[in-house]
Design a protein around this motif. Structure first.
Motif, mmCIF file in Angstrom:
data_model
loop_
_atom_site.group_PDB
_atom_site.id
_atom_site.type_symbol
_atom_site.label_atom_id
_atom_site.label_comp_id
_atom_site.label_asym_id
_atom_site.label_seq_id
_atom_site.Cartn_x
_atom_site.Cartn_y
_atom_site.Cartn_z
ATOM 1 N N GLY A 1 -21.624 -37.471 15.217
ATOM 2 C CA GLY A 1 -21.357 -37.509 13.839
ATOM 3 C C GLY A 1 -22.117 -36.473 13.136
ATOM 4 N N ALA A 2 -21.468 -36.248 11.794
ATOM 5 C CA ALA A 2 -21.873 -35.561 10.837
ATOM 6 C C ALA A 2 -23.255 -35.700 10.064
ATOM 7 C CB ALA A 2 -20.947 -35.513 9.683
ATOM 8 N N LEU A 3 -23.901 -34.797 9.577
ATOM 9 C CA LEU A 3 -24.940 -34.867 8.582
ATOM 10 C C LEU A 3 -24.604 -35.897 7.663
ATOM 11 C CD1 LEU A 3 -26.429 -31.342 8.590
ATOM 12 C CD2 LEU A 3 -27.555 -33.240 9.468
ATOM 13 N N GLU A 4 -25.460 -36.804 7.104
ATOM 14 C CA GLU A 4 -25.330 -37.698 6.073
ATOM 15 C C GLU A 4 -26.648 -37.868 5.160
ATOM 16 O OE1 GLU A 4 -23.653 -41.253 7.601
ATOM 17 O OE2 GLU A 4 -21.728 -40.294 7.807
ATOM 18 N N GLY A 5 -26.458 -38.290 3.892
ATOM 19 C CA GLY A 5 -27.771 -38.704 3.206
ATOM 20 C C GLY A 5 -27.465 -37.892 1.885
ATOM 21 N N ASP A 6 -28.445 -38.430 1.061
ATOM 22 C CA ASP A 6 -28.415 -37.837 -0.378
ATOM 23 C C ASP A 6 -30.049 -37.387 -0.571
ATOM 24 O OD1 ASP A 6 -26.146 -38.659 -1.208
ATOM 25 O OD2 ASP A 6 -26.887 -40.561 -1.668
ATOM 26 N N GLY A 7 -29.986 -35.884 -0.568
ATOM 27 C CA GLY A 7 -31.276 -35.112 -0.662
ATOM 28 C C GLY A 7 -31.692 -34.590 0.676
ATOM 29 N N LEU A 8 -32.424 -33.584 0.616
ATOM 30 C CA LEU A 8 -32.800 -32.987 2.135
ATOM 31 C C LEU A 8 -33.551 -33.870 2.807
ATOM 32 C CD1 LEU A 8 -32.984 -30.290 3.350
ATOM 33 C CD2 LEU A 8 -34.928 -29.725 2.366
ATOM 34 N N LEU A 9 -34.709 -34.341 2.693
ATOM 35 C CA LEU A 9 -35.489 -35.431 3.416
ATOM 36 C C LEU A 9 -34.672 -36.459 4.123
ATOM 37 C CD1 LEU A 9 -39.256 -35.604 2.477
ATOM 38 C CD2 LEU A 9 -38.163 -34.707 4.665
ATOM 39 N N SER A 10 -33.662 -36.956 3.340
ATOM 40 C CA SER A 10 -32.988 -38.164 3.361
ATOM 41 C C SER A 10 -32.100 -37.710 4.569
ATOM 42 C CB SER A 10 -32.300 -38.636 2.359
ATOM 43 O OG SER A 10 -31.383 -39.857 2.542
ATOM 44 N N ALA B 1 -32.097 -35.112 6.510
ATOM 45 C CA ALA B 1 -33.049 -34.622 7.803
ATOM 46 C C ALA B 1 -33.329 -36.013 8.502
ATOM 47 C CB ALA B 1 -34.258 -33.937 7.487
ATOM 48 N N ARG B 2 -34.005 -36.906 7.957
ATOM 49 C CA ARG B 2 -34.251 -38.134 8.472
ATOM 50 C C ARG B 2 -33.463 -38.744 9.247
ATOM 51 N NH1 ARG B 2 -38.354 -39.553 3.396
ATOM 52 N NH2 ARG B 2 -40.342 -38.703 4.470
ATOM 53 N N GLN B 3 -32.141 -39.035 8.609
ATOM 54 C CA GLN B 3 -31.042 -39.711 9.172
ATOM 55 C C GLN B 3 -30.200 -38.993 10.253
ATOM 56 O OE1 GLN B 3 -28.143 -41.699 6.407
ATOM 57 N NE2 GLN B 3 -29.841 -41.201 4.596
ATOM 58 N N GLY B 4 -30.629 -37.560 10.326
ATOM 59 C CA GLY B 4 -30.245 -36.779 11.248
ATOM 60 C C GLY B 4 -30.802 -36.732 12.666
ATOM 61 N N HIS C 1 -47.894 -40.159 11.081
ATOM 62 C CA HIS C 1 -47.004 -40.517 9.925
ATOM 63 C C HIS C 1 -46.617 -39.452 9.149
ATOM 64 C CE1 HIS C 1 -48.090 -44.456 11.450
ATOM 65 N NE2 HIS C 1 -49.362 -44.190 11.258
ATOM 66 N N PRO C 2 -45.955 -38.360 9.722
ATOM 67 C CA PRO C 2 -45.458 -37.052 9.046
ATOM 68 C C PRO C 2 -44.456 -37.455 8.210
ATOM 69 C CG PRO C 2 -44.565 -37.150 11.374
ATOM 70 C CD PRO C 2 -45.615 -38.212 10.971
ATOM 71 N N LEU C 3 -43.924 -36.412 7.370
ATOM 72 C CA LEU C 3 -42.801 -36.800 6.561
ATOM 73 C C LEU C 3 -41.644 -36.634 7.435
ATOM 74 C CD1 LEU C 3 -43.646 -34.184 3.663
ATOM 75 C CD2 LEU C 3 -43.708 -36.814 3.471
ATOM 76 N N LEU C 4 -41.903 -35.835 8.423
ATOM 77 C CA LEU C 4 -40.730 -35.602 9.477
ATOM 78 C C LEU C 4 -41.240 -34.927 10.621
ATOM 79 C CD1 LEU C 4 -37.372 -35.668 10.285
ATOM 80 C CD2 LEU C 4 -37.434 -33.298 9.085
ATOM 81 N N ALA C 5 -40.722 -35.468 11.857
ATOM 82 C CA ALA C 5 -41.314 -34.978 13.136
ATOM 83 C C ALA C 5 -40.134 -34.686 14.073
ATOM 84 C CB ALA C 5 -42.283 -35.616 14.094
ATOM 85 N N ARG C 6 -39.866 -33.475 14.750
ATOM 86 C CA ARG C 6 -38.537 -33.174 15.633
ATOM 87 C C ARG C 6 -38.742 -32.135 16.516
ATOM 88 N NH1 ARG C 6 -34.197 -34.704 12.140
ATOM 89 N NH2 ARG C 6 -34.507 -36.907 12.831
ATOM 90 N N MET C 7 -38.035 -31.816 17.269
ATOM 91 C CA MET C 7 -37.984 -30.693 18.016
ATOM 92 C C MET C 7 -37.005 -29.721 17.392
ATOM 93 S SD MET C 7 -36.586 -29.799 21.845
ATOM 94 C CE MET C 7 -34.886 -29.430 21.518
ATOM 95 N N SER C 8 -37.393 -28.389 17.332
ATOM 96 C CA SER C 8 -36.537 -27.239 16.580
ATOM 97 C C SER C 8 -35.658 -26.624 17.499
ATOM 98 C CB SER C 8 -37.497 -26.308 15.882
ATOM 99 O OG SER C 8 -36.810 -25.386 15.376
ATOM 100 N N GLY C 9 -34.469 -26.391 16.980
ATOM 101 C CA GLY C 9 -33.524 -25.775 17.966
ATOM 102 C C GLY C 9 -33.230 -26.339 19.258
ATOM 103 N N SER C 10 -33.161 -25.482 20.052
ATOM 104 C CA SER C 10 -32.934 -25.530 21.790
ATOM 105 C C SER C 10 -34.498 -25.994 22.376
ATOM 106 C CB SER C 10 -32.166 -24.612 22.379
ATOM 107 O OG SER C 10 -32.951 -23.509 22.140
ATOM 108 N N GLY C 11 -35.564 -26.006 21.476
ATOM 109 C CA GLY C 11 -36.925 -26.035 22.047
ATOM 110 C C GLY C 11 -37.491 -24.821 22.596
ATOM 111 N N ALA C 12 -38.668 -25.081 23.149
ATOM 112 C CA ALA C 12 -39.613 -26.337 23.352
ATOM 113 C C ALA C 12 -40.520 -26.526 22.080
ATOM 114 C CB ALA C 12 -40.117 -26.323 24.447
ATOM 115 N N THR C 13 -40.354 -25.715 20.816
ATOM 116 C CA THR C 13 -41.162 -25.887 19.856
ATOM 117 C C THR C 13 -40.958 -27.268 19.144
ATOM 118 O OG1 THR C 13 -41.491 -23.669 19.523
ATOM 119 C CG2 THR C 13 -42.179 -25.147 17.759
ATOM 120 N N CYS C 14 -41.786 -28.336 19.102
ATOM 121 C CA CYS C 14 -41.646 -29.355 18.129
ATOM 122 C C CYS C 14 -42.486 -29.137 16.538
ATOM 123 C CB CYS C 14 -42.292 -30.473 18.620
ATOM 124 S SG CYS C 14 -41.434 -31.048 20.309
#
Length: 284
Positions: free
Chosen positions: A199-208, A210-213, A239-252
């Motif tokens: 599915g596609a990116l969804e949400g209102d506002g950047l952080l929203s 990203a978090r739903q993504g 408890h960050p604003l957002l945490a995730r892996m970037s791109g194809s990794g392996a940087t988080c």
């Protein structure tokens, strides 16, 4: 940000890129993938510098210089593309201070190529716009146009159809990057993607949004580098604003309201796992 130093030398930061979300939609016949992503950039990265030269040449130093070619490199490809486009006959001696891990999902060669275009555009007095440079950068790689702009944007197609995104909710936030110093092949990670369109990116506002993504490449990357699961859990525990892996990794990565929170999270990661590379910067 760019800076000039003494004499005829000029320098440019190759800003580290992170993908706040990365949705892979389908494989394309040309070997690329159709995707939706949110690009964002730190104020830290590799540094390119230039001096006058008789021909186009590149030298590389820095903590992650080992194994990089000074003759077969995206930096030189970018320099040659710009020189050909602008009919430049004189040379330039480029130097790359490689401060970011190689094959780590945070821009790497793409950001270096992009910084080269910005730097030589100024050094040669070409006065091309960033949009002009981004268009010139398209043949150099999927991420290079976004890295030329180095601003928060939503990417579609293969990542080169870019729309600016209002980023007030992350601009100036502290960003922590964590890498296990295990290089991963972008091609291998994409090849291991299961092919399911979630599915596609969804949400209102950047952080929203990203978090739903999500990052659809995280599962194949974790299969190759299992410790990413532990790193992401440690980051989430802060408890960050957002945490995730970037791109194809392996940087988080993890975004925090304050540098103090980012430093604490970085310390916790290093205490839990020996040999991790960390970097703290600010979101542009």
């Amino acid at each position: 940000m760019s800076e000039s130093v003494s004499g005829a030398t000029h320098s440019e930061i190759a800003y580290a890129k992170i993908n706040l979300a990365l949705h892979v939609r389908k494989r394309l016949p040309n070997g690329y993938h159709e995707l939706e992503t949110i690009f964002a950039f730190l104020d830290q990265g590799d540094v390119l510098s230039v001096q006058p030269g008789d021909s186009l040449a590149l030298t590389i130093s820095g903590p992650f210089a080992e194994g990089l070619s000074e003759t077969d490199n995206l930096v030189l490809q970018a320099a040659k593309a710009l020189a050909n486009n602008a009919h430049i006959s004189h040379g330039a001696h480029l130097h790359l201070d490689k401060r970011l891990p190689v094959a780590s999902g945070i821009g790497g060669g793409s950001a270096d190529a992009a910084a080269t275009l910005r730097l030589l555009n100024r050094f040669w007095g070409l006065d091309l716009s960033l949009d002009d440079l981004a268009e010139l950068a398209k043949p150099l790689g999927a991420d290079v146009p976004a890295c030329v702009l180095s601003e928060t944007s939503r990417g579609s197609g293969i990542g080169q159809d870019l729309l600016p995104v209002v980023d007030n909710d992350i601009r100036g936030c502290a960003a922590l990057l964590v890498n296990p110093l295990v290089p991963v092949s972008t091609a291998d990670i994409f090849a291991a993607w299961d092919g399911l369109d979630r599915g596609a990116l969804e949400g209102d506002g950047l952080l929203s949004m990203a978090r739903q993504g999500r990052n659809d490449l995280q599962k194949p990357a974790v299969a190759l580098v299992p410790m990413l699961t532990d790193i992401l859990q440690i980051l989430e525990d802060q408890h960050p604003l957002l945490a995730r892996m970037s791109g194809s990794g392996a940087t988080c990565f993890a975004l925090f309201a304050t540098p103090e929170e980012a430093r604490k999270a970085g310390q916790n990661c290093q205490q839990a796992r020996n040999g991790l590379w960390t970097l703290i910067g600010q979101m542009r």
